[in-house]
Design a protein around this motif. Structure first.
Motif, PDB file in Angstrom:
ATOM      1  N   CYS A 181       0.885  -1.219   0.056  1.00 13.77           N
ATOM      2  CA  CYS A 181      -0.059  -0.027  -0.050  1.00 13.77           C
ATOM      3  C   CYS A 181       0.925   1.282  -0.035  1.00 13.77           C
ATOM      4  N   ASN A 182       1.929   1.104   0.639  1.00 15.04           N
ATOM      5  CA  ASN A 182       2.819   2.623   0.974  1.00 15.04           C
ATOM      6  C   ASN A 182       3.423   2.533  -0.530  1.00 15.04           C
ATOM      7  N   ALA A 183       3.721   1.703  -1.346  1.00 10.40           N
ATOM      8  CA  ALA A 183       4.638   1.717  -2.365  1.00 10.40           C
ATOM      9  C   ALA A 183       3.521   2.197  -3.646  1.00 10.40           C
ATOM     10  N   ALA A 184       2.080   2.012  -3.319  1.00 10.10           N
ATOM     11  CA  ALA A 184       1.017   2.368  -4.227  1.00 10.10           C
ATOM     12  C   ALA A 184       0.861   3.896  -4.097  1.00 10.10           C
ATOM     13  N   THR A 185       1.094   4.502  -2.881  1.00 10.33           N
ATOM     14  CA  THR A 185       0.721   5.792  -2.641  1.00 10.33           C
ATOM     15  C   THR A 185       0.709   6.998  -3.659  1.00 10.33           C
ATOM     16  N   SER A 211       9.520   1.357   1.080  1.00  9.22           N
ATOM     17  CA  SER A 211       8.797   0.249   0.818  1.00  9.22           C
ATOM     18  C   SER A 211       9.733  -0.848   0.195  1.00  9.22           C
ATOM     19  N   GLY A 212      10.889  -0.413  -0.493  1.00 10.68           N
ATOM     20  CA  GLY A 212      11.818  -1.538  -0.934  1.00 10.68           C
ATOM     21  C   GLY A 212      12.545  -1.869   0.361  1.00 10.68           C
ATOM     22  N   VAL A 213      12.882  -1.128   1.678  1.00  8.94           N
ATOM     23  CA  VAL A 213      13.675  -1.625   2.357  1.00  8.94           C
ATOM     24  C   VAL A 213      12.744  -2.325   3.441  1.00  8.94           C
ATOM     25  N   ALA A 214      11.334  -2.387   3.350  1.00 11.73           N
ATOM     26  CA  ALA A 214      10.430  -3.112   4.026  1.00 11.73           C
ATOM     27  C   ALA A 214      10.355  -4.589   3.544  1.00 11.73           C
ATOM     28  N   ALA A 215      10.462  -4.484   2.095  1.00  9.96           N
ATOM     29  CA  ALA A 215      10.377  -5.807   1.301  1.00  9.96           C
ATOM     30  C   ALA A 215      11.672  -6.597   1.537  1.00  9.96           C
TER      31      ALA A 215
END
Length: 485
Positions: free
Chosen positions: A120-124, A206-210
């Motif tokens: 969801c964060n990446a889609a913001t 979002s990349g860090v979280a992935a």
């Protein structure tokens, strides 16, 4: 038993590794939750560039497209709705998340929740580009839905891995990930925004979280018994200290009536609601205050709004170690330690908040007082936060869900109320915000100091008879002590 012997069983005990993964889960969650507070200062048109602070919603691009960092005409009240919308979803999934974690374990309940938040964060940026203000709110609500299971699932995980004598320092370390998440998010986001358009911030975190999710999926385990690499000595230590190596799969239904009628839990709910209101007033709106009142640049906003979280994290660790030392040394009871650090996390910060409101436009003093305010709030982890694990280790997930879920209303209310109280974002309007925070903090101090408790509630082991517990206890303890020796 000498706890130091256990530390020699491996270079790094598995309970420490699990705790570190839990710490990182909170860090990455707050990296994504916190970056909007900084990014929104670059997503909206500065107040002196708009005709009115109450201008109606404008989702049309002001320049070219939001993918290039376009700014929007969102009023203070609308920004308050955006910043609070996360919590509308967040509060809904606490109890379902706790029940899932109770049944299937904390690993995947936590991991998949953070993964959904990441998507969801990446889609913001894309959502804002196509749907503007409304799409941003919807995405933040969805982020909250996924993230709502985080704390209940983490409580179940910690209850399986962390013994009582280590609970103060390890729980403070793990749950203190929120401060590190905000610190890094604010500081690094400020740097990113000073060089790149605001969409880059959302993609980066979002990349860090992935990356965290991949690591977590590979090396985290629900309980000590299911861990393939844990040493026999650590297994024996955890069984002796916690009383079990595997999650209870045969627990009776969650004692909801007892939970909602327990005085210590009701006190925790009230204290948590007030604590979270004060915290989210500062966490959500501090960057706006620095930009609109103190006139900081975006890079300075990132730096100065991150420093309070660094001090808060340091204080939380120190308080956790001191709390464990006082308890294990017999200087205070667990309840006395929780009350002391609970009060310390409220009285001093509320006084600092009030002092900041009268520092006016003196940037140095405002930053100093707000940094001290956040710093001493770190004592909250050795007080209120770890208190949840004290009351019922077997039902820590549902209890965390109830307390954290209800307290989520504060996250919804704080940015909205602040938006209503600062329509023109003047110093006088912000001073009222700080005075209200001071007043309710003192109420929290009185309630928690008088009625809080850290005693395990009688319904925690209602599925066990004293006879069966005693019959198995003597034999098992002897075997465990032989291994530890």
């Amino acid at each position: 038993m000498d706890n130091s012997d256990d530390s020699k069983c491996s270079a790094l005990p598995q309970r420490v590794i699990i705790s570190f993964l839990g710490f990182l889960s909170i860090v990455v969650s707050f990296l994504m939750r916190g970056c909007l507070s900084i990014a929104i200062t670059e997503m909206v048109v500065p107040m002196n560039s708009t005709a009115s602070s109450n201008e109606s919603i404008n989702t049309a691009p002001m320049e070219s497209s939001s993918m290039d960092g376009t700014r929007y005409n969102w009023s203070q009240e609308q920004q308050g709705y955006i910043l609070s919308s996360f919590f509308y979803g967040y509060l809904i999934t606490h109890i379902p998340g706790a029940l899932l974690a109770q049944k299937f374990g904390g690993k995947w309940t936590l991991g998949l929740g953070v993964l959904g938040t990441t998507i969801c964060n990446a889609a913001t940026p894309i959502g804002v580009w196509y749907g503007g203000y409304v799409a941003l709110i919807i995405l933040r609500v969805m982020m909250g839905l996924f993230n709502g299971s985080m704390y209940p699932a983490l409580s179940v995980l910690l209850a399986c891995w962390v013994p009582e004598k280590e609970r103060g320092k390890l729980a403070a370390f793990v749950l203190g990930g929120a401060q590190i998440g905000f610190l890094i998010s604010f500081y690094v986001s400020g740097l990113i925004l000073s060089h790149f358009p605001w969409p880059v911030v959302f993609y980066f975190w979002s990349g860090v979280a992935a990356i965290w999710f991949i690591l977590f999926a590979l090396i985290c385990y629900n309980d000590p018994e299911s861990h393939p690499f844990i040493s026999k000595k650590e297994l024996a230590y955890l069984e002796l200290e916690i009383g079990q190596l595997k999650r209870h799969n045969n627990l009776p239904s969650t004692p909801w009536k007892e939970i909602f009628t327990s005085v210590p839990i009701l006190v925790l709910i009230i204290a948590q609601v007030i604590n979270d209101y004060v915290f989210y007033v500062l966490a959500s709106d501090l960057p706006k205050y620095m930009k609109e009142v103190l006139k900081f640049s975006v890079a300075d906003i990132g730096f100065y709004s991150s420093m309070p979280y660094l001090l808060m994290w340091i204080v939380s660790l120190v308080a956790g170690f001191i709390s464990d030392h006082l308890i294990s040394g017999g200087y205070v009871t667990v309840t006395q330690a929780r009350k002391f650090f609970g009060a310390l996390s409220s009285v001093f910060p509320s006084a600092c908040t009030l002092a900041a409101s009268y520092a006016e436009y003196n940037k140095t003093y405002v930053v100093l007082w707000l940094t001290l305010c956040f710093g001493f709030q770190g004592c909250y982890y050795a007080g209120l936060r770890v208190n949840i694990l004290d009351l019922s280790p077997n039902y820590s997930g549902p209890i965390m869900a109830v307390i954290n879920g209800i307290a989520s209303f504060s996250g919804m209310a704080a940015p909205t109320f602040v938006g209503m109280m600062i329509p023109d974002s003047t110093l006088e309007q912000w001073r009222l915000v700080f005075i209200v925070s001071f007043g309710i903090s003192m109420v929290r101090t009185i309630i928690y100091t008088v009625w809080a408790s850290a005693e395990i509630q009688p319904w925690n082991d209602r599925n066990k008879s004293p006879e069966s517990k005693n019959l198995t206890g003597n034999t098992d303890d002897c075997m465990i002590k032989e291994i530890l020796e």
